[in-house]
Design a protein around this motif. Sequence first.
Motif, PDB file in Angstrom:
ATOM      1  N   LEU A 195       0.824  -1.213   0.000  1.00 10.07           N
ATOM      2  CA  LEU A 195       0.000   0.000   0.000  1.00 10.07           C
ATOM      3  C   LEU A 195       0.857   1.261   0.000  1.00 10.07           C
ATOM      4  O   LEU A 195       0.493   2.272  -0.599  1.00 10.07           O
ATOM      5  CB  LEU A 195      -0.935  -0.004   1.211  1.00 10.07           C
ATOM      6  N   GLU A 196       2.001   1.213   0.690  1.00 11.81           N
ATOM      7  CA  GLU A 196       2.902   2.369   0.686  1.00 11.81           C
ATOM      8  C   GLU A 196       3.398   2.675  -0.722  1.00 11.81           C
ATOM      9  O   GLU A 196       3.669   3.827  -1.060  1.00 11.81           O
ATOM     10  CB  GLU A 196       4.111   2.104   1.595  1.00 11.81           C
ATOM     11  N   ARG A 221      -8.193  -6.062   8.490  1.00 13.84           N
ATOM     12  CA  ARG A 221      -9.378  -5.287   8.116  1.00 13.84           C
ATOM     13  C   ARG A 221      -9.008  -3.825   7.831  1.00 13.84           C
ATOM     14  O   ARG A 221      -9.535  -3.211   6.912  1.00 13.84           O
ATOM     15  CB  ARG A 221     -10.394  -5.357   9.256  1.00 13.84           C
ATOM     16  N   GLU A 222      -8.108  -3.300   8.634  1.00 16.50           N
ATOM     17  CA  GLU A 222      -7.669  -1.920   8.427  1.00 16.50           C
ATOM     18  C   GLU A 222      -6.974  -1.767   7.069  1.00 16.50           C
ATOM     19  O   GLU A 222      -7.232  -0.814   6.323  1.00 16.50           O
ATOM     20  CB  GLU A 222      -6.734  -1.513   9.564  1.00 16.50           C
ATOM     21  N   LEU A 223      -6.101  -2.707   6.750  1.00 20.21           N
ATOM     22  CA  LEU A 223      -5.414  -2.658   5.459  1.00 20.21           C
ATOM     23  C   LEU A 223      -6.393  -2.817   4.304  1.00 20.21           C
ATOM     24  O   LEU A 223      -6.259  -2.155   3.259  1.00 20.21           O
ATOM     25  CB  LEU A 223      -4.345  -3.748   5.405  1.00 20.21           C
ATOM     26  N   LEU A 224      -7.398  -3.684   4.474  1.00 23.72           N
ATOM     27  CA  LEU A 224      -8.396  -3.874   3.417  1.00 23.72           C
ATOM     28  C   LEU A 224      -9.208  -2.600   3.211  1.00 23.72           C
ATOM     29  O   LEU A 224      -9.483  -2.213   2.060  1.00 23.72           O
ATOM     30  CB  LEU A 224      -9.315  -5.043   3.776  1.00 23.72           C
ATOM     31  N   MET A 225      -9.599  -1.934   4.291  1.00 23.08           N
ATOM     32  CA  MET A 225     -10.335  -0.669   4.161  1.00 23.08           C
ATOM     33  C   MET A 225      -9.520   0.360   3.387  1.00 23.08           C
ATOM     34  O   MET A 225     -10.037   1.043   2.489  1.00 23.08           O
ATOM     35  CB  MET A 225     -10.682  -0.129   5.548  1.00 23.08           C
ATOM     36  N   LEU A 260      -8.718   1.592  13.931  1.00 28.74           N
ATOM     37  CA  LEU A 260      -9.723   1.231  12.933  1.00 28.74           C
ATOM     38  C   LEU A 260     -10.839   2.272  12.902  1.00 28.74           C
ATOM     39  O   LEU A 260     -11.311   2.678  11.825  1.00 28.74           O
ATOM     40  CB  LEU A 260     -10.272  -0.153  13.253  1.00 28.74           C
ATOM     41  N   SER A 261     -11.292   2.720  14.084  1.00 21.80           N
ATOM     42  CA  SER A 261     -12.338   3.745  14.148  1.00 21.80           C
ATOM     43  C   SER A 261     -11.857   5.064  13.560  1.00 21.80           C
ATOM     44  O   SER A 261     -12.609   5.772  12.874  1.00 21.80           O
ATOM     45  CB  SER A 261     -12.771   3.944  15.607  1.00 21.80           C
ATOM     46  N   GLU A 262     -10.596   5.388  13.820  1.00 19.83           N
ATOM     47  CA  GLU A 262     -10.028   6.625  13.265  1.00 19.83           C
ATOM     48  C   GLU A 262      -9.978   6.561  11.743  1.00 19.83           C
ATOM     49  O   GLU A 262     -10.292   7.548  11.058  1.00 19.83           O
ATOM     50  CB  GLU A 262      -8.626   6.842  13.820  1.00 19.83           C
ATOM     51  N   LEU A 263      -9.618   5.401  11.188  1.00 22.56           N
ATOM     52  CA  LEU A 263      -9.584   5.255   9.735  1.00 22.56           C
ATOM     53  C   LEU A 263     -10.979   5.428   9.147  1.00 22.56           C
ATOM     54  O   LEU A 263     -11.147   6.061   8.095  1.00 22.56           O
ATOM     55  CB  LEU A 263      -9.013   3.891   9.365  1.00 22.56           C
ATOM     56  N   ALA A 273      -5.052  12.959   2.871  1.00 21.78           N
ATOM     57  CA  ALA A 273      -3.831  12.216   3.178  1.00 21.78           C
ATOM     58  C   ALA A 273      -3.993  10.714   2.968  1.00 21.78           C
ATOM     59  O   ALA A 273      -3.010   9.995   2.823  1.00 21.78           O
ATOM     60  CB  ALA A 273      -3.396  12.490   4.616  1.00 21.78           C
ATOM     61  N   LEU A 274      -5.246  10.218   2.941  1.00 22.27           N
ATOM     62  CA  LEU A 274      -5.469   8.792   2.726  1.00 22.27           C
ATOM     63  C   LEU A 274      -5.381   8.403   1.265  1.00 22.27           C
ATOM     64  O   LEU A 274      -5.183   7.237   0.937  1.00 22.27           O
ATOM     65  CB  LEU A 274      -6.857   8.382   3.241  1.00 22.27           C
ATOM     66  N   ALA A 275      -5.547   9.378   0.386  1.00 26.57           N
ATOM     67  CA  ALA A 275      -5.691   9.056  -1.034  1.00 26.57           C
ATOM     68  C   ALA A 275      -4.407   8.554  -1.671  1.00 26.57           C
ATOM     69  O   ALA A 275      -4.433   7.769  -2.616  1.00 26.57           O
ATOM     70  CB  ALA A 275      -6.199  10.282  -1.794  1.00 26.57           C
ATOM     71  N   GLU A 276      -3.277   8.988  -1.150  1.00 26.46           N
ATOM     72  CA  GLU A 276      -2.011   8.640  -1.780  1.00 26.46           C
ATOM     73  C   GLU A 276      -1.147   7.830  -0.822  1.00 26.46           C
ATOM     74  O   GLU A 276      -1.234   8.004   0.395  1.00 26.46           O
ATOM     75  CB  GLU A 276      -1.251   9.906  -2.201  1.00 26.46           C
ATOM     76  N   PRO A 277      -0.315   6.960  -1.345  1.00 26.05           N
ATOM     77  CA  PRO A 277       0.618   6.222  -0.480  1.00 26.05           C
ATOM     78  C   PRO A 277       1.496   7.176   0.296  1.00 26.05           C
ATOM     79  O   PRO A 277       1.876   8.235  -0.205  1.00 26.05           O
ATOM     80  CB  PRO A 277       1.439   5.387  -1.465  1.00 26.05           C
ATOM     81  N   SER A 278       1.819   6.792   1.545  1.00 25.28           N
ATOM     82  CA  SER A 278       2.655   7.658   2.372  1.00 25.28           C
ATOM     83  C   SER A 278       4.106   7.654   1.929  1.00 25.28           C
ATOM     84  O   SER A 278       4.840   8.592   2.170  1.00 25.28           O
ATOM     85  CB  SER A 278       2.575   7.215   3.839  1.00 25.28           C
TER      86      SER A 278
END
Length: 498
Positions: A195-196, A221-225, A260-263, A273-278
Amino acid sequence: MDGGPRVPEQRRSAAPEDASDAAPAGGSDLRFSVLGPVRAWRGGEPLATGSPQQRALLAALLLREGRTATAGELIDALWGEESPQQALAALRTYASRLRKVLDPGVLVSESGGYAIRSLSPDALDLTAAESLWSDAEKARQTGDLCQARGLLNKALGLWDGEPLANVPGPYAETQRIRLEEWRLQLQETRLDMDLEQGCHAEAVSELTALTAAHPLRERLRELLMLALYRSGRQAEALAVYADTRRLLADELGVDPRPGLSELQQRILQADPALAEPSSPATEPSTNPIKPAQLPATVPDFTGRASFVRELSDVLSAASSEAGTGSVMAVSAVAGIGGVGKTTLAVHVAHAARSSFPDGQLYVDLQGAGARAAEPETVLGSFLRALGTADSAIPDSLEERAALYRSTLDGRRILVLLDNARDAAQVRPLLPGTEGCAALITGRVRMVDLAGAHLVDLDVMSPDEALLLFTRIVGEERVASERKAALDVVAACGFLPLA
């Protein structure tokens, strides 16, 4: 009988009990697997490993990594509490049969037990996987995600189904669980790096299968989201969260973990900031990042000459003795609020910058406030400043502190910990190697901070206070109203801040 994954140490045996244990020969041609069925080869030729119990003995000895297992330990490993009456005789029979199959000197008898010795470093697939994992971690810390991903894929490729497949006994079951858990950790780490590097679409199918197989594993689950969201599938990402929340409530009666809740909230808010790899870059970092975080020193710094000299000498000694086995230097400046602790420390730190060419770290620990900074939060910011990717920063305080000290190893860095609450807040933030130094300020005298050079800062002398006041308001005005100026600095209690 065994701990977590690690690079094994091969050990030489003591004097053998019988002639069959003498002088190892040809052990380097043997190969073994435990990351799947327990098997053995000599060169390219498979060897007969015998009955399930005999394979259980072979596996238990291989996983001991050259250490001796007593007969009692091996009986417990193979049969547990329900061992047969002739367990010892059966154990000796299995060992004798294995000794005939393996090369001379590989299976040795000593101290009433057995061990497997004289193997080449890559003879066991688990050892090879651990070595690849270690190399991948090093590559990741230097920013070479391509190399790290490739090494992890090689390590994962060594698995051939269920570890220790069809091997009986309580020890094999325990090790099977351990190795499956480690395999999942490696998969999560590799998927995180996928994902990075922007491989979110490719990761969705693998993550979907893994979450189905391990429905209560929240990290998957977090990675899948995140993978779904970056693939333009926001509704499906939110559905994964809703399903996870429902499952955890039904199965365990708990809510999803905060990450997970924060995501979920960030997805709802379409956080850019979520749209692009870090870390989209694929090239390794060639030069370590040199942080320069010190605040600006004040131009009208006045007095404190003895303290400046004392602290500078400590920092200078830390730098000049680097490489001689000296201990990392710590100086702690204590005093009441407004006495000028921060100003002094920043001034001294700037003067010592040339002695710490690899960088300077700074943090206000807010120890005098209602909510002091948490050490794990500070370590996270320090690690980022030193070039560590977010995904490589562990969750726990202990792991962050260990990674921080490892990152500073071999570097000469000055750490300024301002406004500390107490020694407990400071300890995890201290470098652990020579050549580095820490300068601490706080209102509490840190007598319980081992090895610290303690400095007690009092109010300024009347002459120093008047000189500082003169530099602030101007020499001409003070000269014409000297008595009034003295009254002002006295009314301020000779406190620089006042």
